[in-house]
Design an enzyme around this catalytic site. Structure first.
Site, PDB file in Angstrom:
ATOM      1  N   GLU A  82       0.714  -1.307   0.015  1.00 55.14           N
ATOM      2  CA  GLU A  82      -0.069  -0.039  -0.035  1.00 55.14           C
ATOM      3  C   GLU A  82       1.009   1.359   0.107  1.00 55.14           C
ATOM      4  O   GLU A  82       1.788   1.447   0.802  1.00 55.14           O
ATOM      5  CB  GLU A  82      -0.894   0.086   1.274  1.00 55.14           C
ATOM      6  CG  GLU A  82      -1.846   1.135   1.209  1.00 55.14           C
ATOM      7  CD  GLU A  82      -2.938   1.009   2.269  1.00 55.14           C
ATOM      8  OE1 GLU A  82      -3.067  -0.157   2.720  1.00 55.14           O
ATOM      9  OE2 GLU A  82      -3.287   2.088   2.898  1.00 55.14           O
ATOM     10  N   LYS A 269      -7.232  -0.974  11.753  1.00 51.30           N
ATOM     11  CA  LYS A 269      -6.882  -1.501  10.399  1.00 51.30           C
ATOM     12  C   LYS A 269      -5.648  -0.472  10.147  1.00 51.30           C
ATOM     13  O   LYS A 269      -4.411  -0.751   9.609  1.00 51.30           O
ATOM     14  CB  LYS A 269      -7.539  -1.342   9.012  1.00 51.30           C
ATOM     15  CG  LYS A 269      -7.283  -1.791   8.050  1.00 51.30           C
ATOM     16  CD  LYS A 269      -6.657  -0.820   7.016  1.00 51.30           C
ATOM     17  CE  LYS A 269      -6.132  -1.473   5.635  1.00 51.30           C
ATOM     18  NZ  LYS A 269      -5.288  -0.719   5.022  1.00 51.30           N
ATOM     19  N   ASP A 285       4.845 -14.345  12.231  1.00 49.28           N
ATOM     20  CA  ASP A 285       3.512 -14.805  11.868  1.00 49.28           C
ATOM     21  C   ASP A 285       2.811 -13.681  11.856  1.00 49.28           C
ATOM     22  O   ASP A 285       2.033 -13.480  13.000  1.00 49.28           O
ATOM     23  CB  ASP A 285       3.215 -15.987  12.800  1.00 49.28           C
ATOM     24  CG  ASP A 285       1.899 -16.553  12.324  1.00 49.28           C
ATOM     25  OD1 ASP A 285       1.040 -15.829  11.621  1.00 49.28           O
ATOM     26  OD2 ASP A 285       1.585 -17.552  12.798  1.00 49.28           O
ATOM     27  N   HIS A 383      -2.420  10.296  -0.682  1.00 49.29           N
ATOM     28  CA  HIS A 383      -2.285   9.031  -1.241  1.00 49.29           C
ATOM     29  C   HIS A 383      -2.446   8.880  -2.542  1.00 49.29           C
ATOM     30  O   HIS A 383      -1.645   8.206  -3.049  1.00 49.29           O
ATOM     31  CB  HIS A 383      -3.743   8.435  -0.761  1.00 49.29           C
ATOM     32  CG  HIS A 383      -3.842   7.045  -0.391  1.00 49.29           C
ATOM     33  ND1 HIS A 383      -2.997   6.397   0.687  1.00 49.29           N
ATOM     34  CD2 HIS A 383      -4.192   6.019  -1.220  1.00 49.29           C
ATOM     35  CE1 HIS A 383      -3.366   5.126   0.554  1.00 49.29           C
ATOM     36  NE2 HIS A 383      -3.892   4.826  -0.211  1.00 49.29           N
TER      37      HIS A 383
HETATM   38  C1  MEV Z   1      -6.179   3.308   5.164  1.00 48.20           C
HETATM   39  O1  MEV Z   1      -5.236   2.067   4.811  1.00 48.20           O
HETATM   40  C2  MEV Z   1      -5.896   3.302   6.514  1.00 48.20           C
HETATM   41  C3  MEV Z   1      -7.016   4.544   7.037  1.00 48.20           C
HETATM   42  O2  MEV Z   1      -8.295   4.363   6.861  1.00 48.20           O
HETATM   43  C4  MEV Z   1      -6.810   4.377   8.547  1.00 48.20           C
HETATM   44  C5  MEV Z   1      -7.667   5.178   9.205  1.00 48.20           C
HETATM   45  O3  MEV Z   1      -8.829   5.354   8.756  1.00 48.20           O
HETATM   46  O4  MEV Z   1      -7.589   5.670  10.551  1.00 48.20           O
HETATM   47  C6  MEV Z   1      -6.571   5.690   6.557  1.00 48.20           C
END
Ligand code: MEV
Length: 429
Positions: A82, A269, A285, A383
């Site tokens: 990513e 995430k 792992d 991004h």
């Molecule tokens: C993207 O990979 C991760 C985000 O969505 C995390 C978040 O929203 O805090 C930008």
């Protein structure tokens, strides 16, 4: 002392970056050839690691820079597909180092092996029998894996519980043993599983029950790692946003994630965006780490934010992240995959606990990077510049064409493969 500040690293070519890393680390000539070859993981090695091998799967490997943790500089290898993750971690690490860096700590290095016993005539009598025989069971488990005892680890304690003891429970009663095993610098799955499998017959004899499952628990809540940072608001100032505004936005964002699982999953995430790449790059792992981390985020009974963000009396932003971190620096792929060996070498890590602490610091940085972007410009601005390069490559751009197409995709605000194909055709005519 090695530094993790390498100004202009992102502007160098891949060759220049590789040369610099070779200069910074005492790799042997053979290691240099192995680590920086086109396919570091030899197909024969891969064929011995898993079944039905037809190839190897590569990911970009980047370096997270600027990390200062407990006063020590760390260059952090990160394997991830990513865009923006490595840049964001390095950007935040640079801010945090101006505020004195991250402080981290780790609890003991104790992993859990579970044994499930069913069919006892009287579970309370069986439980007492286990308690009486506790030392014998511990001794038998340690005898099954003497090398870990020789390294200063082994079973440290044993606990036993009855599950579904209530008469109105919809499931059958069972006795659950936990062996608490110090796995020293290993993640420990093989050590733990060998131990619990070897003592199962003894446990059956003691309880007069039947043992079914004998397996480690990935809920490694006795191998916790914690990272902490304190940032004066002026270091958070960006574009048209004051440091106080950014700080308050981050605290609101945390409160949102801590109150709402829909947001918490995305928030967490973003933390795993920092954690997984280091876990992968060091040959660990990542499924085990992921499973344990999310369970820990739900330990209160609701799924919540893994991090906390608040302000102290001086108005500084204070961040914290505590997670189970079942990673190792020996065993598994850590010594088999050449790039895992290289990653551990670049990190200059001495123990599994040190690695665990670096990983949570990266997770905390990654969360702050995401929240800082989300409460200011949004994440798309940063991004899209990088994403546009992947789109250009997907459309067939190569060499200098990648930059030309990517720039035009951003300028026209149409970052789509269809548009990129049009541009590639236009410029190759
Ligand atoms: C993207 O990979 C991760 C985000 O969505 C995390 C978040 O929203 O805090 C930008």
């Amino acid at each position: 002392m090695k530094t993790s500040r390498i100004p202009g690293f992102y502007k160098m070519t891949v060759d220049e970056r590789q040369e610099l890393i070779k200069e910074m680390h005492p790799f042997s000539e053979q290691e240099k050839d192995e680590f920086f070859s086109i396919s570091p993981l030899a197909i024969d090695t891969a064929d011995n690691m898993i079944e039905n091998v037809i190839g190897t799967f590569q990911l970009p490997l980047g370096l997270g820079l600027n990390f200062l943790i407990n006063g020590k500089d760390y260059v952090v290898p990160m394997a991830i597909e990513e865009a923006s993750v490595v840049a964001s971690a390095s950007h935040i690490a640079k801010i945090v180092r101006q505020a004195g860096g991250f402080t981290t700590e780790a609890t003991g290095r104790v992993m859990i092996g579970q044994i499930q016993v069913v069919g006892c005539t009287d579970f309370y009598v069986a439980k007492e029998a286990i308690i009486t025989e506790k030392e014998n069971i511990i001794m038998a488990a340690n005898t099954a894996y003497p090398s870990i005892v020789a390294r200063g680890g082994g079973v440290e304690d044993l606990e036993v519980r009855i599950l579904n003891g209530d008469s109105d429970s919809k499931y059958g009663q069972m006795l659950i043993l936990h062996l608490y095993i110090n796995t020293v610098d290993a993640m420990g799955a093989n050590i733990i599983n060998t131990m619990v499998e070897s003592v199962a017959p003894l446990v059956e004899e003691i309880t007069n029950g039947k043992v079914y499952l004998r397996i480690l628990s990935n809920y490694a809540d006795r191998s916790l790692a914690r990272a902490h940072c304190i940032i004066p608001p002026e270091l958070l100032e960006t574009g048209g946003f004051s440091g106080e505004e950014v700080r308050d936005g981050i605290i609101h964002a945390f409160e949102f994630a801590d109150s709402d699982p829909y947001r918490a999953v995305t928030h967490n995430k973003g933390i795993m965006n920092g954690i997984d790449p280091v876990v992968i790059a060091t040959g660990n792992d990542w499924r085990a780490v992921e499973a344990g981390a999310h369970a820990y985020a739900a330990r209160s009974g609701a799924y919540r934010s893994m991090t906390t963000w608040s302000k102290d009396q001086a108005g500084n932003l204070v961040g914290e992240l505590e997670l189970p971190m079942s990673v190792g620096t020996v065993g598994g792929a850590t010594k088999v995959h050449p790039l895992a060996k290289m990653a551990l070498n670049i990190l200059d890590i001495k123990s599994a606990q040190e690695l665990a602490q670096v990983i949570v610091a990266v997770g905390l940085a990654q969360n702050l990077g995401a929240l800082k972007a989300l409460v200011t410009d949004g994440i798309q601005k940063g991004h899209m510049a990088l994403h546009s390069r992947s789109v250009a490559i997907a459309a067939g751009a190569t060499g200098e064409m990648i930059d030309i197409v990517a720039r035009e995709l951003v300028e026209t605000k149409q970052i789509r493969v269809g548009k990129a194909i049009e541009l590639v055709e236009k410029y190759t005519k």
